[in-house]
Scaffold this motif. Sequence first.
Motif, PDB file in Angstrom:
ATOM      1  N   ARG A   1       1.998   1.763  -3.495  1.00  0.00           N
ATOM      2  CA  ARG A   1       0.912   2.299  -4.322  1.00  0.00           C
ATOM      3  C   ARG A   1       0.735   3.795  -4.085  1.00  0.00           C
ATOM      4  NH1 ARG A   1      -4.653   3.266  -4.704  1.00  0.00           N
ATOM      5  NH2 ARG A   1      -4.872   3.193  -2.444  1.00  0.00           N
TER       6      ARG A   1
ATOM      7  N   LEU B   1       0.964   6.896  -6.726  1.00  0.00           N
ATOM      8  CA  LEU B   1      -0.115   7.880  -6.870  1.00  0.00           C
ATOM      9  C   LEU B   1       0.416   9.306  -6.709  1.00  0.00           C
ATOM     10  CD1 LEU B   1      -3.154   6.301  -4.979  1.00  0.00           C
ATOM     11  CD2 LEU B   1      -3.014   6.857  -7.407  1.00  0.00           C
TER      12      LEU B   1
ATOM     13  N   GLN C   1      -2.589  -1.924 -11.700  1.00  0.00           N
ATOM     14  CA  GLN C   1      -3.502  -0.926 -12.271  1.00  0.00           C
ATOM     15  C   GLN C   1      -2.999   0.491 -12.028  1.00  0.00           C
ATOM     16  OE1 GLN C   1      -6.014   0.964 -10.193  1.00  0.00           O
ATOM     17  NE2 GLN C   1      -6.815   2.013 -11.993  1.00  0.00           N
ATOM     18  N   THR C   2      -2.415   0.739 -10.844  1.00  0.00           N
ATOM     19  CA  THR C   2      -1.882   2.067 -10.525  1.00  0.00           C
ATOM     20  C   THR C   2      -0.679   2.403 -11.403  1.00  0.00           C
ATOM     21  OG1 THR C   2      -2.590   1.709  -8.225  1.00  0.00           O
ATOM     22  CG2 THR C   2      -1.125   3.571  -8.644  1.00  0.00           C
TER      23      THR C   2
ATOM     24  N   LEU D   1      -3.862  -4.268  -7.823  1.00  0.00           N
ATOM     25  CA  LEU D   1      -4.088  -2.848  -7.577  1.00  0.00           C
ATOM     26  C   LEU D   1      -2.837  -2.031  -7.905  1.00  0.00           C
ATOM     27  CD1 LEU D   1      -6.132  -0.779  -6.646  1.00  0.00           C
ATOM     28  CD2 LEU D   1      -5.389  -1.161  -4.291  1.00  0.00           C
ATOM     29  N   ILE D   2      -1.663  -2.561  -7.558  1.00  0.00           N
ATOM     30  CA  ILE D   2      -0.423  -1.871  -7.915  1.00  0.00           C
ATOM     31  C   ILE D   2      -0.232  -1.901  -9.432  1.00  0.00           C
ATOM     32  CG2 ILE D   2       2.102  -2.121  -7.865  1.00  0.00           C
ATOM     33  CD1 ILE D   2       1.980  -2.552  -4.947  1.00  0.00           C
TER      34      ILE D   2
ATOM     35  N   GLU E   1       0.834  -1.208   0.000  1.00  0.00           N
ATOM     36  CA  GLU E   1       0.000   0.000   0.000  1.00  0.00           C
ATOM     37  C   GLU E   1       0.864   1.251   0.000  1.00  0.00           C
ATOM     38  OE1 GLU E   1      -3.363   2.445  -0.019  1.00  0.00           O
ATOM     39  OE2 GLU E   1      -2.971   0.371  -0.626  1.00  0.00           O
TER      40      GLU E   1
ATOM     41  N   HIS F   1       2.095  10.185  -9.777  1.00  0.00           N
ATOM     42  CA  HIS F   1       1.054  10.316 -10.800  1.00  0.00           C
ATOM     43  C   HIS F   1       0.531  11.760 -10.866  1.00  0.00           C
ATOM     44  CE1 HIS F   1      -2.558   8.796 -13.031  1.00  0.00           C
ATOM     45  NE2 HIS F   1      -3.173   9.754 -12.371  1.00  0.00           N
TER      46      HIS F   1
ATOM     47  N   SER G   1      -1.973   3.218 -14.902  1.00  0.00           N
ATOM     48  CA  SER G   1      -2.578   4.553 -14.932  1.00  0.00           C
ATOM     49  C   SER G   1      -1.505   5.637 -14.960  1.00  0.00           C
ATOM     50  CB  SER G   1      -3.484   4.756 -13.713  1.00  0.00           C
ATOM     51  OG  SER G   1      -4.555   3.848 -13.729  1.00  0.00           O
ATOM     52  N   PHE G   2      -0.425   5.400 -14.194  1.00  0.00           N
ATOM     53  CA  PHE G   2       0.676   6.368 -14.199  1.00  0.00           C
ATOM     54  C   PHE G   2       1.308   6.467 -15.586  1.00  0.00           C
ATOM     55  CE2 PHE G   2       5.296   6.975 -14.043  1.00  0.00           C
ATOM     56  CZ  PHE G   2       5.352   8.270 -13.538  1.00  0.00           C
TER      57      PHE G   2
ATOM     58  N   GLY H   1      -6.710  -0.522 -17.625  1.00  0.00           N
ATOM     59  CA  GLY H   1      -5.535   0.333 -17.575  1.00  0.00           C
ATOM     60  C   GLY H   1      -4.571   0.044 -18.708  1.00  0.00           C
TER      61      GLY H   1
END
Length: 498
Positions: free
Chosen positions: A12, A16, A84-85, A81-82, A9, A19, A88-89, A151
């Motif tokens: 992540r 973000l 996808q993050t 989740l990482i 977390e 990002h 997205s970045f 993503g």
Amino acid sequence: SPVAAALLEEVRLIILCAHYLLTDDNSGETPQIPDAIVQACSIDEAAFNSISGLISAFMSLAEQQASGITMRPEDPRLSPLIGQTLLSFFARWAPAYVAPSTENYDAVYHGKGALIAWSGADTGPGMINFCITLCLHYFCFWPQETLVQQGAASLIFALALRNDLRQALVNSPSFDQLANLQIVSSSISHASSVVPPGADTVGISTAHLQGFSRLPYVSRAKILSALLVASSEADAKSQPIFEKLLQTLESVFVSLVEGLNYKRQNPYDATSSEMANLCIELYGGVARASEMSNSTRVTTFMSRSLPHLAGLMKFYAEELSICESLLRLFRDYAEQFIVALEQDDCVALFAASAELLKSYSSSHCSKSRVVKSSIEEEQDYNDVLSAIQLLIHLSTKDFLDISFGYKNSAAVSDQVTNVVFFGLQQILPLMTQGLLQFPALCTQFFYLVGSMVDSYVEKVCALDDELFQALLDAILFGMSHSDPSVSKSSLRAIADLT
């Protein structure tokens, strides 16, 4: 373990933060590096080294995760989740930082810092190949992770929107592999894992093909959109890829249509319905690939298939998921390409839309749809919403404007009016006060009603008594609605009627 979960977390959150600090939301605009970053990197080498080191760390993390899912996708230390993050970045970072155009920046910063860091003969194409390879691993080894697939498809599409990056995309070895996977899997639905005879599987591993074929149809459609946009340039490498993507899809669809029409296939068995679902979604991917060079190739391709796509509604009107996909396909095509359509393509779209709505209304609009409970979701009525939005796009003034100037423009305009008004007549029985409680449905319906009454009041007044009463009840309900746009459309409709 809780410690490992906390560490993931924290990672992540770092991604973000980067990002939002290093990139801007460039939706609908030319991607650019934020001015503060350009300025800081040009005057402070330490700042540039920090940013460059952070990007390298993210790339290493992404490579480690991609390697991990190849070996053991179910490893709990691998976080979707990482993934996808990270995607997205890179979807916001890469289009802005890879080979940026110096025209968008002050001349004092040219040749410095972030403007040249990923613009070299090796670094630019290398970064693009990294992004495509990363997406390819996620497509093939985590096919059921929906957010990851969204993503990954968004990253490829974001790169494809940069005209000056398309050549580098097409030249990427991973892009070739991705295009070949898309071509071969066009005839492989979730109900069949058999590779069709004669398919060119050279250079495609069985594991990659099996994983890619398990992707949701919506994800495969998004990938097709990105591939078409990326390969839309008129060069010797891009054209064969573009044409092969469309030809393969058309061949698979024609085979399905012939099987259904000549009763060689049962439309209700799992193989046929799954193949229909796949073809419709992939055609939707074509319909959403409007941001390309020379889009007339797509309109010509779609015009050949529209009558047959509309004909599928006769077989699958009772299958709500397929029915909704067909309506969404026509809606998206009208929205994306209606301005660019030539007269013959306009006629093809209107004729197919009329046939589609006729088949749809015979199964769904003969009586009101009952809202069973207050907790039903608005998504359950997306077919109705898509039908309304299709009529709105068909009735736009822009469409009528481009019809003027062609021969027989009056006949085309009459066809516009007839098809849109016919569709409104079919939808009216559905629009009970229960359905009008849903905000999106309500807003779109009253927008359509307001524009139709404003433009075709004579036809409205010629409705039979039952339909006219249903329209009047809906308008009266809208007049007391809390949404100002709904009440405004309703009052405008009343004013036109009186």
